[in-house]
Scaffold this motif. Sequence first.
Motif, PDB file in Angstrom:
ATOM      1  N   HIS A 163      -3.265   4.825  14.112  1.00  0.00           N
ATOM      2  CA  HIS A 163      -4.464   4.533  13.315  1.00  0.00           C
ATOM      3  C   HIS A 163      -4.365   3.129  12.685  1.00  0.00           C
ATOM      4  O   HIS A 163      -5.309   2.339  12.753  1.00  0.00           O
ATOM      5  N   LEU A 164      -3.224   2.842  12.080  1.00  0.00           N
ATOM      6  CA  LEU A 164      -3.062   1.539  11.411  1.00  0.00           C
ATOM      7  C   LEU A 164      -3.070   0.406  12.436  1.00  0.00           C
ATOM      8  O   LEU A 164      -3.714  -0.627  12.226  1.00  0.00           O
ATOM      9  N   HIS A 177      -3.763   3.311  -2.537  1.00  0.00           N
ATOM     10  CA  HIS A 177      -4.947   3.520  -1.699  1.00  0.00           C
ATOM     11  C   HIS A 177      -5.318   5.012  -1.709  1.00  0.00           C
ATOM     12  O   HIS A 177      -5.171   5.719  -0.713  1.00  0.00           O
ATOM     13  N   ASP A 205       0.884  -1.166   0.000  1.00  0.00           N
ATOM     14  CA  ASP A 205       0.000   0.000   0.000  1.00  0.00           C
ATOM     15  C   ASP A 205       0.921   1.215   0.000  1.00  0.00           C
ATOM     16  O   ASP A 205       1.637   1.451   0.966  1.00  0.00           O
ATOM     17  N   CYS A 220       2.203  -1.260   4.586  1.00  0.00           N
ATOM     18  CA  CYS A 220       1.595   0.027   4.285  1.00  0.00           C
ATOM     19  C   CYS A 220       2.628   1.133   4.506  1.00  0.00           C
ATOM     20  O   CYS A 220       3.133   1.304   5.616  1.00  0.00           O
ATOM     21  N   ASP A 279     -10.123   1.206   6.568  1.00  0.00           N
ATOM     22  CA  ASP A 279      -8.896   0.415   6.671  1.00  0.00           C
ATOM     23  C   ASP A 279      -9.154  -0.991   7.223  1.00  0.00           C
ATOM     24  O   ASP A 279      -8.436  -1.929   6.880  1.00  0.00           O
ATOM     25  N   GLN A 289       0.499   8.160  11.109  1.00  0.00           N
ATOM     26  CA  GLN A 289      -0.623   7.227  10.889  1.00  0.00           C
ATOM     27  C   GLN A 289      -0.434   5.908  11.636  1.00  0.00           C
ATOM     28  O   GLN A 289      -1.238   4.998  11.492  1.00  0.00           O
ATOM     29  N   SER A 302      -0.607   6.544  -2.520  1.00  0.00           N
ATOM     30  CA  SER A 302      -1.896   6.871  -1.894  1.00  0.00           C
ATOM     31  C   SER A 302      -2.187   8.360  -1.690  1.00  0.00           C
ATOM     32  O   SER A 302      -2.463   8.788  -0.575  1.00  0.00           O
ATOM     33  N   PRO A 303      -2.133   9.150  -2.772  1.00  0.00           N
ATOM     34  CA  PRO A 303      -2.489  10.570  -2.623  1.00  0.00           C
ATOM     35  C   PRO A 303      -3.998  10.757  -2.545  1.00  0.00           C
ATOM     36  O   PRO A 303      -4.744   9.778  -2.641  1.00  0.00           O
ATOM     37  N   ASN A 304      -4.423  11.977  -2.357  1.00  0.00           N
ATOM     38  CA  ASN A 304      -5.854  12.251  -2.219  1.00  0.00           C
ATOM     39  C   ASN A 304      -6.397  12.926  -3.472  1.00  0.00           C
ATOM     40  O   ASN A 304      -5.716  13.725  -4.103  1.00  0.00           O
ATOM     41  N   ALA A 353       3.262   4.716   4.986  1.00  0.00           N
ATOM     42  CA  ALA A 353       2.633   6.001   5.319  1.00  0.00           C
ATOM     43  C   ALA A 353       3.444   6.615   6.457  1.00  0.00           C
ATOM     44  O   ALA A 353       4.134   5.891   7.182  1.00  0.00           O
ATOM     45  N   GLY A 387      -7.235   8.563  -1.672  1.00  0.00           N
ATOM     46  CA  GLY A 387      -8.354   9.110  -0.897  1.00  0.00           C
ATOM     47  C   GLY A 387      -9.397   9.633  -1.865  1.00  0.00           C
ATOM     48  O   GLY A 387      -9.397  10.794  -2.232  1.00  0.00           O
ATOM     49  N   HIS A 429       4.454  13.053  -0.167  1.00  0.00           N
ATOM     50  CA  HIS A 429       4.065  11.835  -0.885  1.00  0.00           C
ATOM     51  C   HIS A 429       5.246  11.181  -1.604  1.00  0.00           C
ATOM     52  O   HIS A 429       5.170  10.019  -1.981  1.00  0.00           O
ATOM     53  N   TYR A 465     -12.327   6.795   8.316  1.00  0.00           N
ATOM     54  CA  TYR A 465     -11.058   6.341   7.729  1.00  0.00           C
ATOM     55  C   TYR A 465     -10.683   4.953   8.302  1.00  0.00           C
ATOM     56  O   TYR A 465     -10.261   4.062   7.568  1.00  0.00           O
TER      57      TYR A 465
HETATM   58  N1  ARG Z   1      -4.272   8.935   1.668  1.00  0.00           N
HETATM   59  C1  ARG Z   1      -3.442   8.922   2.842  1.00  0.00           C
HETATM   60  C2  ARG Z   1      -2.592  10.222   2.907  1.00  0.00           C
HETATM   61  O1  ARG Z   1      -2.414  10.908   1.917  1.00  0.00           O
HETATM   62  C3  ARG Z   1      -2.510   7.735   2.941  1.00  0.00           C
HETATM   63  C4  ARG Z   1      -3.177   6.369   2.936  1.00  0.00           C
HETATM   64  C5  ARG Z   1      -2.337   5.289   3.543  1.00  0.00           C
HETATM   65  N2  ARG Z   1      -2.922   3.972   3.431  1.00  0.00           N
HETATM   66  C6  ARG Z   1      -3.906   3.469   4.184  1.00  0.00           C
HETATM   67  N3  ARG Z   1      -4.335   2.232   3.946  1.00  0.00           N
HETATM   68  N4  ARG Z   1      -4.458   4.155   5.157  1.00  0.00           N
HETATM   69  O2  ARG Z   1      -2.092  10.555   3.964  1.00  0.00           O
END
Ligand code: ARG
Length: 430
Positions: free
Chosen positions: A349-350, A163, A123, A340, A322, A346, A126-128, A342, A165, A137, A318
């Motif tokens: 959270h993970l 992944h 994973d 993952c 996950d 995070q 994973s940008p938004n 990140a 957003g 990133h 969120y």
């Molecule tokens: N989209 C998130 C960000 O830009 C990162 C995602 C990481 N992956 C996950 N499975 N939560 O910070």
Amino acid sequence: MKQKIQDILTEIVEQFKKNNLIPQDATVRVMIENTKDKKNGDYATNLAMLLAKPMKKKPQEIASLIVDSIPVTDEITKVEIAGPGFINFFVSKNYLASQVEAILNDEHLGVKTAAKPETVVIDYSSPNVAKEMAVHHIRSTVIGDAVVRILEFLGHKVIRANHIGDWGTQFGMLIAYLEKKENENASNLELSDLEAFYREAKKCYESDEEFAVRARGYVVKLQSGDEYCLKMWKKLVNITMVQNQEIYDRLNISLTEKDIMGESLYNPMLKPLVEDLVNKNLAVKDDGAMVVYLKNFADKDGNPRGVIVQKKDGGFLYTTTDIACTKYRCETLGANRIICFADSRQHEHLMMSWEIARLAGYVPDGVVLEHGAFGMMLGKDGKPFKTRDGGTVKLKDLLNEAETRAAELIAQRNNDLPEDLREQVIKTVA
Ligand code: ARG
């Protein structure tokens, strides 16, 4: 080579035991070090010192006993006793050269492939959506892609999971704004600056009540699968990902459109997931919200940590995504290992999402879940790196600046480079 020397020495220790030079029950750990100074050979061992006590002899005496027992081969040219009883091994240059040659001639560079190939989900990046990739990133993207390539080279089945957003209540506002832009300027939609687009959409949402009502309506419609809203949403995702793909190509990142597995993929799974957590007595209703209490994350007074998986208004979070995503990767993709990438913020959270997924039985025994954590990019003030006016630094701008600076340096030094080579050098230096 290290292993060969290890085997020879282990064999000698066995011989010493057979000849009753060492008590039968003595445990001897043969250790081989890579020498720091090549004057002392390529490898060294302190075995003679270790044996001094059980053999009741001086280390140097033992060292010469050992050296006498080492068989002569083409691979080791010299064995020497040094200092208080170290034994130094010198590897033959011809042997090293032939090894290097063999590696170079091997399509797989002499690297063994994994005996038991695994299915690994990585994973990363994973940008938004509707935002530009920011400087931070680059880490997830580059580290993740390096790990992908290494694991593939080792023969594992690697699934790239970008992944992104691409789901959440902000899409109501973004769809309403996209619609407004299209109505105003139907022929050419200028979306090169996604940050500005997002900012303007937010401004409209906050200042224009009619717009806000429409936006909220679109959230509901989008969630219920309305065709028009889905089409507009898809447009936003595409515009963003086309821009991100330019960055991937520029950085020689192996991600493509096919690797997108964004948050929206898990959206239909969230409702049944929470129901399942309730059935398994993991999620309980608390003040209207659905909460899972985690004993392993208790505070210092022993109160378990509550993690919300569904809000009072029915919305998911969120974390819920996950958990569903971990379940999907294990059950549907058959992952043996998930990494993952990140940033360290995070981590908790993970860890909590994975704890819930494990408690619910979604993660088979033996499946490894790892957070490939890295730090943040900080400015001189020790705070997350920002532009002068406090905005996030776009990755695209950083790459452009790197190229501009490289071009300046090259103009100062090598003015006679042919044009195409110059371009190539600039990109490489940047
Ligand atoms: N989209 C998130 C960000 O830009 C990162 C995602 C990481 N992956 C996950 N499975 N939560 O910070």
